[in-house]
Design an enzyme around this catalytic site. Structure first.
Site, short mmCIF file in Angstrom:
data_model
loop_
_atom_site.label_atom_id
_atom_site.label_comp_id
_atom_site.label_asym_id
_atom_site.label_seq_id
_atom_site.Cartn_x
_atom_site.Cartn_y
_atom_site.Cartn_z
N TRP A 22 0.78 -0.94 -0.03
CA TRP A 22 0.07 0.02 -0.13
C TRP A 22 1.07 1.21 0.03
CZ3 TRP A 22 -2.84 1.58 5.24
CH2 TRP A 22 -3.55 2.92 4.86
N GLN A 28 7.46 5.06 -0.93
CA GLN A 28 8.48 4.97 0.17
C GLN A 28 9.61 4.32 -0.17
OE1 GLN A 28 6.46 4.26 3.80
NE2 GLN A 28 4.91 5.86 3.72
N ASP A 50 -1.23 -8.65 -1.77
CA ASP A 50 -2.41 -7.55 -2.16
C ASP A 50 -1.64 -6.16 -2.51
OD1 ASP A 50 -5.30 -6.76 -1.35
OD2 ASP A 50 -4.04 -5.08 -0.39
N TYR A 55 -2.61 2.41 -5.94
CA TYR A 55 -1.32 2.66 -4.76
C TYR A 55 -0.26 3.16 -5.95
CZ TYR A 55 -3.62 -0.48 -1.63
OH TYR A 55 -4.40 -1.14 -0.61
N SER A 207 -3.45 -2.83 8.08
CA SER A 207 -3.19 -2.03 9.42
C SER A 207 -3.40 -2.88 10.48
CB SER A 207 -3.82 -0.59 9.15
OG SER A 207 -3.45 0.17 8.39
N ALA A 210 -1.88 -0.66 12.93
CA ALA A 210 -2.51 0.64 13.25
C ALA A 210 -1.26 1.58 12.56
CB ALA A 210 -2.69 0.95 14.60
N LYS A 217 7.39 1.97 18.16
CA LYS A 217 8.42 2.99 18.00
C LYS A 217 8.27 4.39 18.14
CE LYS A 217 7.46 2.68 12.84
NZ LYS A 217 8.15 2.11 11.80
N GLN A 292 12.14 -6.33 8.53
CA GLN A 292 10.61 -6.47 9.47
C GLN A 292 9.98 -7.67 9.08
OE1 GLN A 292 9.53 -2.56 7.52
NE2 GLN A 292 10.15 -1.46 9.12
#
Length: 337
Positions: A22, A28, A50, A55, A207, A210, A217, A292
């Site tokens: 997304w 990014q 997905d 996007y 999400s 969230a 962090k 990650q």
């Protein structure tokens, strides 16, 4: 390896942790890093991916298509979506009209480099197009073999019921809903999940952390870490802003002890919490680097005992959002320009 679950009551199995692009691919994260993340996901056992045409204004689909090139198509589950404005953003470059759906699926297939997608999703509800027109277009997409299954995203319980009724008349079924869902955002629990379960739709949730706040962090009273989503001026900062309140960040820090007791990192705890709900078919995770993903996939198969679940509720307390009316607010009445 990542565990599989059925997508709702359908026969399709998907990985309970799906990889999504997304706010990363084409925006990014540079293309080479994005491709490394996809390959890492595959190495970790994730086969469900997905994306959406909107996007990065179609660039995310292109990057995902390049990343999956050469993989055995039958071993992948590829999801994309249609609704939001794309391309030059003309009056018919948005919504769920027959024109936009038909042009949308053809564009997505071309960018992804595939003959079909496993799941094609209505990215929002379109109040300007008759629901019968939308459902007929999706039925024709399925009959043409361009999508195997049809789902929706952020539809209300009432909209899901109406859509499933029409879909059944037209010879197909809605199999999924893609809403936001996390330990902080639980608005689907009161109405959407019961209706979906009754009608056979599974939830593919986005999400689950969230927008990264549940990773812990972001500290109350401190500047966001450099390079984090909260500093991204291309969309990430706006999306995460609702959670950057001091009372939310303080409550989230109280989860550190809960995660330690469970033997998990905070991202793992957040994703494991989502996956405890049997109505959830998959949680979508993103990544700005392969490391990650290696952390978050360890949430697959984790069972949280009742004391941990109660401790999460106690820590988050009043900052949890439960109002089912919030589902209605994410699909704008007029189509966005």
């Amino acid at each position: 390896m990542v565990t599989y679950r059925h997508l709702g009551s359908s026969g399709l199995k998907i990985t309970e942790i799906a990889y999504g692009n997304w706010l990363t691919h084409g925006s990014q994260v540079e293309a080479d890093t994005a491709i490394d993340c996809v390959h890492t996901a595959l190495d970790l056992g994730i086969t469900s991916f997905d994306t959406a045409d909107v996007y990065a204004n179609t660039a995310a689909e292109e990057v995902l298509g390049r990343a999956l090139s050469g993989q055995r198509r039958e071993s992948l589950e590829i999801f994309t979506k249609v609704y939001w404005p794309i391309g030059p953003k003309g009056p018919n470059d948005v919504g769920l009209s027959r024109k936009h759906i038909m042009e949308g699926i053809n564009g997505s297939l071309r960018r992804l480099g595939v003959d079909y997608v496993d799941l094609y999703q209505a990215h929002r509800y379109d109040y300007e197009t008759p629901l019968e027109e939308t459902m007929q277009a999706f039925a024709d997409v399925v009959r043409a073999g361009k999508a195997l299954y049809i789902g929706v995203s952020e539809w209300t319980a009432e909209q899901i019921r109406a859509g499933q009724g029409l879909a059944s008349q037209m010879g197909f079924r809605l199999v999924s809903n893609q809403p936001q869902y996390s330990a902080l955002w639980r608005v689907i629990e009161g109405e959407v999940i019961p209706a979906s379960t009754e009608l056979g739709l599974g939830q593919i949730v986005f999400s689950p952390m969230a927008q990264g706040v549940l990773s812990g962090k972001y500290l109350p009273g401190a500047e966001p870490p450099a390079g984090s989503r909260a500093t991204d001026g291309r969309g990430g900062k706006d999306m995460i802003s609702r959670w950057m309140r001091p009372e939310v960040l303080t409550a989230v820090q109280a989860l550190r002890g809960v995660a330690e007791e469970a033997g998990l990192t905070m991202p793992q705890l957040a994703i494991a919490w989502v996956l405890q709900n049997p109505a959830i078919s998959a949680a979508i995770v993103g990544a700005s680097c392969p490391e990650q993903l290696r952390d978050t996939v360890r949430a697959s198969g984790v069972v949280l005992d009742e004391s941990i679940m109660k401790a999460i509720d106690a820590a988050l307390g009043d900052v949890i959002m439960r109002d089912p009316a919030r589902t209605r607010t994410v699909s704008p009445n007029p189509r966005p320009a």
